[in-house]
Design an enzyme around this catalytic site. Structure first.
Site, PDB file in Angstrom:
ATOM      1  N   LYS A 174      42.168  82.389  54.448  1.00 32.72           N
ATOM      2  CA  LYS A 174      42.245  82.063  53.021  1.00 32.72           C
ATOM      3  C   LYS A 174      43.665  82.158  52.468  1.00 32.72           C
ATOM      4  O   LYS A 174      44.114  81.311  51.695  1.00 32.72           O
ATOM      5  CB  LYS A 174      41.321  83.002  52.246  1.00 32.72           C
ATOM      6  CG  LYS A 174      41.199  82.636  50.778  1.00 32.72           C
ATOM      7  CD  LYS A 174      40.152  83.471  50.084  1.00 32.72           C
ATOM      8  CE  LYS A 174      39.950  82.972  48.649  1.00 32.72           C
ATOM      9  NZ  LYS A 174      38.943  83.763  47.941  1.00 32.72           N
ATOM     10  N   MET A 195       6.567  65.760  72.362  1.00 30.70           N
ATOM     11  CA  MET A 195       7.214  65.748  73.675  1.00 30.70           C
ATOM     12  C   MET A 195       6.853  67.018  74.448  1.00 30.70           C
ATOM     13  O   MET A 195       6.611  66.979  75.649  1.00 30.70           O
ATOM     14  CB  MET A 195       8.727  65.609  73.502  1.00 30.70           C
ATOM     15  CG  MET A 195       9.479  65.297  74.786  1.00 30.70           C
ATOM     16  SD  MET A 195       8.924  63.751  75.549  1.00 30.70           S
ATOM     17  CE  MET A 195      10.252  62.632  75.118  1.00 30.70           C
ATOM     18  N   PHE A 201      33.897  91.053  55.294  1.00 25.68           N
ATOM     19  CA  PHE A 201      32.752  90.272  54.816  1.00 25.68           C
ATOM     20  C   PHE A 201      32.915  88.804  55.213  1.00 25.68           C
ATOM     21  O   PHE A 201      33.958  88.207  54.977  1.00 25.68           O
ATOM     22  CB  PHE A 201      32.648  90.403  53.289  1.00 25.68           C
ATOM     23  CG  PHE A 201      31.544  89.559  52.705  1.00 25.68           C
ATOM     24  CD1 PHE A 201      30.213  89.832  52.992  1.00 25.68           C
ATOM     25  CD2 PHE A 201      31.837  88.478  51.886  1.00 25.68           C
ATOM     26  CE1 PHE A 201      29.197  89.045  52.470  1.00 25.68           C
ATOM     27  CE2 PHE A 201      30.821  87.688  51.366  1.00 25.68           C
ATOM     28  CZ  PHE A 201      29.497  87.970  51.653  1.00 25.68           C
ATOM     29  N   GLN A 202      31.893  88.243  55.804  1.00 30.20           N
ATOM     30  CA  GLN A 202      31.881  86.849  56.267  1.00 30.20           C
ATOM     31  C   GLN A 202      33.029  86.534  57.227  1.00 30.20           C
ATOM     32  O   GLN A 202      33.564  85.429  57.232  1.00 30.20           O
ATOM     33  CB  GLN A 202      31.857  85.871  55.083  1.00 30.20           C
ATOM     34  CG  GLN A 202      30.532  85.957  54.309  1.00 30.20           C
ATOM     35  CD  GLN A 202      30.282  84.797  53.367  1.00 30.20           C
ATOM     36  OE1 GLN A 202      31.222  84.213  52.839  1.00 30.20           O
ATOM     37  NE2 GLN A 202      29.010  84.468  53.149  1.00 30.20           N
ATOM     38  N   GLU A 237      24.852  73.822  56.321  1.00 34.00           N
ATOM     39  CA  GLU A 237      26.059  73.404  57.047  1.00 34.00           C
ATOM     40  C   GLU A 237      25.731  72.504  58.238  1.00 34.00           C
ATOM     41  O   GLU A 237      26.488  71.599  58.575  1.00 34.00           O
ATOM     42  CB  GLU A 237      26.856  74.625  57.518  1.00 34.00           C
ATOM     43  CG  GLU A 237      27.615  75.339  56.408  1.00 34.00           C
ATOM     44  CD  GLU A 237      26.787  76.423  55.733  1.00 34.00           C
ATOM     45  OE1 GLU A 237      25.571  76.532  56.037  1.00 34.00           O
ATOM     46  OE2 GLU A 237      27.350  77.154  54.889  1.00 34.00           O
TER      47      GLU A 237
END
Lengths: 163, 569
Positions: B171, B479, B121-122, B59
């Site tokens: 959803k 760096m 869930f999620q 993502e």
């Protein structure tokens, strides 16, 4: 120089608005002494009153950063003009029946009222500016304070000023 | 685009409303990753043939690609993911876009309304988590609100000071049906874009210009956001004021222009830093006085009055006290000022600056035995005439790019300036290339950062996205190594990147051509080969570990207290 400032914020009455405003204060390192929220005279909008501590530069940042929130319609520093500022406190005090008249007289002097009486305690309800409430608390302390609930300051500009 | 079929007031599910709303906003492509809570929308993606979807491999890759697309095109980048980990994986990318004012609309699915708050869930409170790093966010509870919300989200993202807007949709809200109505206008009482400019503010600044002996224009990314590069060039030319550009402002003023001084800041050029420190009137044009620009803020531009032109009022005086604030869109402000500004007697000042430039140019110790990273960047510049889109990752290569690839046009440098997000270089190049399919896009990375998103090579391979992926491989986190060398007495802690893959084989594993160079001859040769490749290609340049970025202003020091090279260690 740091001073206390009272800020009025007109916000959309949307879920999460309080979180947005308080999160912004937190993230930018601005202090919140007290915060009150309630419906305003405009439908769908609430007014928050925040008491904050800061110098002129910080207040400038507070105003500009808060103004950027999409749900904030208006923000102004009330404490730059004459204002009426009040908070309400409910103070539960130990009060054997023999002590009651003394406490009630004390409350009366402060134009406070007795909101509840039980066999061994009283609830004193007081409205006023912060100093008045602190003074009341100080005078009630010797009797034994069981609990204090304060609303935080709400405020309004004097005169016809709209905000 | 003919949109009549989209506007038809049919009774359709929320998922189709979402798709139509994106199309009506002119979206041509989105970057995303599906999952349970966003499946209704992905079913619309399956059925539609107007909106291209690019499946990232993480993502974070999707949102950096959307970000690169937005930075390169000036359009709103769109990213779509599922709830929970899909959404939380975006947070770094959202913060990256937010601090650099990049317009994005991010759509996250969430669990059904009835499950919200049950630790389903999620389930993640992505609106709550991203409040400090979004310009605004929405949690959509009603299917009737989807079209209006998307309309508002695009409007907010791409106006005023731009930024990411997140839209979280449960959803069941995308499953419910309602009659599609596309709102004709947005109404946001708490979001009023100032179209006007405060003319007296600009007049005050113009009057001050008349008194200044050492004026400097400091051009930032705001020049790009406002599409004001031409106005800036005209203003500088008419007034004769020299221009320095911030890191993210590079390209906003052409580096071959005689009035361009350089990039100031921590790794800025001697002339640019000295011009600021000697300036008596420093005019920020859409730059926000970031700490890597100012370094020791209390000793920044000690002789200068500060003028600050910014679309965001909150930037004025935030970091540096400002004498002449000008609030407004940079383009509008410059257009107002242009006919009024007169030619200033800056000849002596320009001579001084020219002397600084010639006496203290950017320099490095070149070598015929090993490849120097600065030379590699010069090679990329020489062979592309400075006309490519360049994305960078974060670290030494980022500043060698800023120094040795002189940018000539707006939006040609795409880099995570404010957040300094490693893993940005490759996915942002994918987005930039998709937004400019015929342009040459080069992604310059270190061997550290490329490994934070090398999986996105799959996207290049499958869609034939012809990004030239450069890996400057010094086998350390350079760096960090440089900071540990200077500030921690060479106690090199956890910077060794041994165990990295063979980058050529890694590219080939994805079906992407891989090339490697270890000396100048090979470098010239493989780079020409890479430029001739029609599709994506990865080129690894093997460079020494010990090379440092110079000049450098050590922490706590003022801009003129630079270390110019290794010899001053």
């Amino acid at each position: 120089m740091n001073h206390h400032h009272t800020v009025a914020i007109l916000v959309n009455d949307h879920p999460g608005v309080l979180q947005r405003v308080s999160a912004l204060f937190n993230r930018r390192g601005f202090n919140i002494d007290s915060i009150t929220v309630g419906p305003s005279e405009q439908p769908g909008m609430s007014r928050m009153i925040i008491v904050t501590l800061g110098d002129d530069r910080i207040m400038h940042q507070v105003i500009n950063q808060v103004e950027k929130l999409i749900d904030v319609v208006n923000i102004s520093i009330l404490s730059e003009e004459p204002l009426v500022a009040r908070e309400l406190a409910l103070i539960k005090v130990e009060a054997e029946p023999v002590k009651r008249p003394e406490i009630m007289t004390l409350a009366e002097t402060f134009r406070a009222t007795i909101a509840d009486v039980s066999s061994d305690s009283l609830v004193v309800q007081i409205v006023g500016d912060t100093e008045k409430i602190e003074a009341m608390i100080e005078l009630l302390t010797p009797y034994g304070i069981l609990q204090i609930c304060r609303t935080g300051v709400t405020a309004i500009a004097r005169g016809r000023k709209p905000f | 685009m003919n949109t009549s079929h989209l506007l038809s007031q049919d009774r359709i599910p929320g998922s189709e409303i979402l798709l139509r709303s994106l199309l009506l906003e002119g979206v041509e492509c989105i970057f995303g990753y599906p999952g349970g809570s966003i499946l209704n929308f992905y079913d619309e993606i399956y059925k539609n043939n107007e909106l291209r979807h690019y499946l990232a491999r993480h993502e974070q890759g999707a949102i950096h690609a959307a970000d690169g697309y937005a930075r390169a095109t000036g359009k709103v980048g769109v990213c779509v993911v599922t709830s929970g980990p899909g959404a939380t994986n975006l947070i770094t990318g959202i913060a990256t876009a937010h601090i650099d004012s990049v317009p994005l609309v991010i759509i996250t699915g969430n669990v059904p309304l009835s499950m919200i708050g049950t630790d389903a869930f999620q389930e993640a409170d992505i609106v709550g988590m991203t409040m400090p790093v979004t310009k605004h966010s929405y949690f959509v509870r009603d299917v009737n609100d989807i079209a209006r919300t998307i309309r508002e989200a695009f409007y907010i993202a791409n106006t005023g000071r731009k930024g990411p807007v997140l839209v979280d949709i449960p959803k069941d809200v995308t499953a419910k049906e309602t009659t599609f109505v596309w709102p004709e206008a947005v109404s946001l009482p708490g979001y009023q874009i100032r179209r006007d400019i405060d003319e007296p503010q600009i007049d005050d600044l113009l009057a001050a210009l008349g008194q200044a002996k050492h004026p400097v224009l400091l051009a930032g990314a705001g020049v790009m956001h406002a599409d004001a590069s031409n106005e800036l060039i005209k203003f500088a030319e008419k007034s004769g004021i020299p221009v320095v550009t911030t890191f993210l402002g590079l390209g906003g003023f052409p580096s071959q222009h005689p009035l361009w001084v350089g990039m100031p800041g921590m790794h800025g050029s001697y002339a640019a830093n000295m011009a600021i420190q000697q300036s008596d009137l420093l005019i920020s044009v859409g730059a926000r006085f970031d700490d890597r620009l100012t370094m020791n803020a209390s000793r920044f531009a000690p002789h200068a009055e500060i003028a600050h032109i910014d679309v965001d009022k909150a930037e004025i005086g935030k970091n540096i006290p400002t004498r002449y604030p000008v609030i407004g869109d940079v383009k509008h402000v410059l257009n107002y000022a242009l006919p009024k500004v007169s030619s200033l007697p800056t000849a002596t000042w320009l001579e001084t600056i020219a002397e600084w430039k010639s006496s203290h140019p950017l320099r490095y110790q070149d070598s015929e035995e090993v490849l120097k990273p600065q030379w590699v960047i010069e090679l990329l510049h020489r062979t592309t005439k400075g006309e490519a889109f360049i994305t960078t990752d974060v670290g030494q290569h980022q500043f060698w790019t800023a120094q040795y690839y002189p940018f000539t046009r707006p939006r040609s440098l795409i880099s995570s300036g404010g957040m300094g997000t490693m893993g940005f270089g490759l996915p942002s190049a994918i987005g930039a290339q998709i937004g400019n399919p015929d342009a040459l896009v080069i992604s310059i990375n270190g061997d550290g950062g490329i490994q934070m998103s090398s999986h996105e090579l799959a996207v290049c391979a499958i869609h034939h996205i012809p990004v030239k992926v450069v890996v400057i491989n010094n086998e350390v986190l350079g760096m960090v190594r440089q900071l540990q060398e200077v500030a921690f007495e060479e106690r090199y802690s956890e910077i060794d990147l041994s165990g990295s893959p063979d980058f050529v084989k890694l590219a080939e594993a994805y079906g992407v051509k891989g090339l490697r160079a270890t000396n100048k001859t090979e470098a010239e040769q493989v780079w020409q080969e890479a430029l001739a490749v029609k599709g994506p290609v990865l080129v690894e340049f093997v460079v020494p570990s010990s090379e440092n970025v110079y000049p450098v202003v050590p922490g706590g020091k003022a801009l003129h207290e630079m270390m110019l090279g290794d010899d001053e260690k």
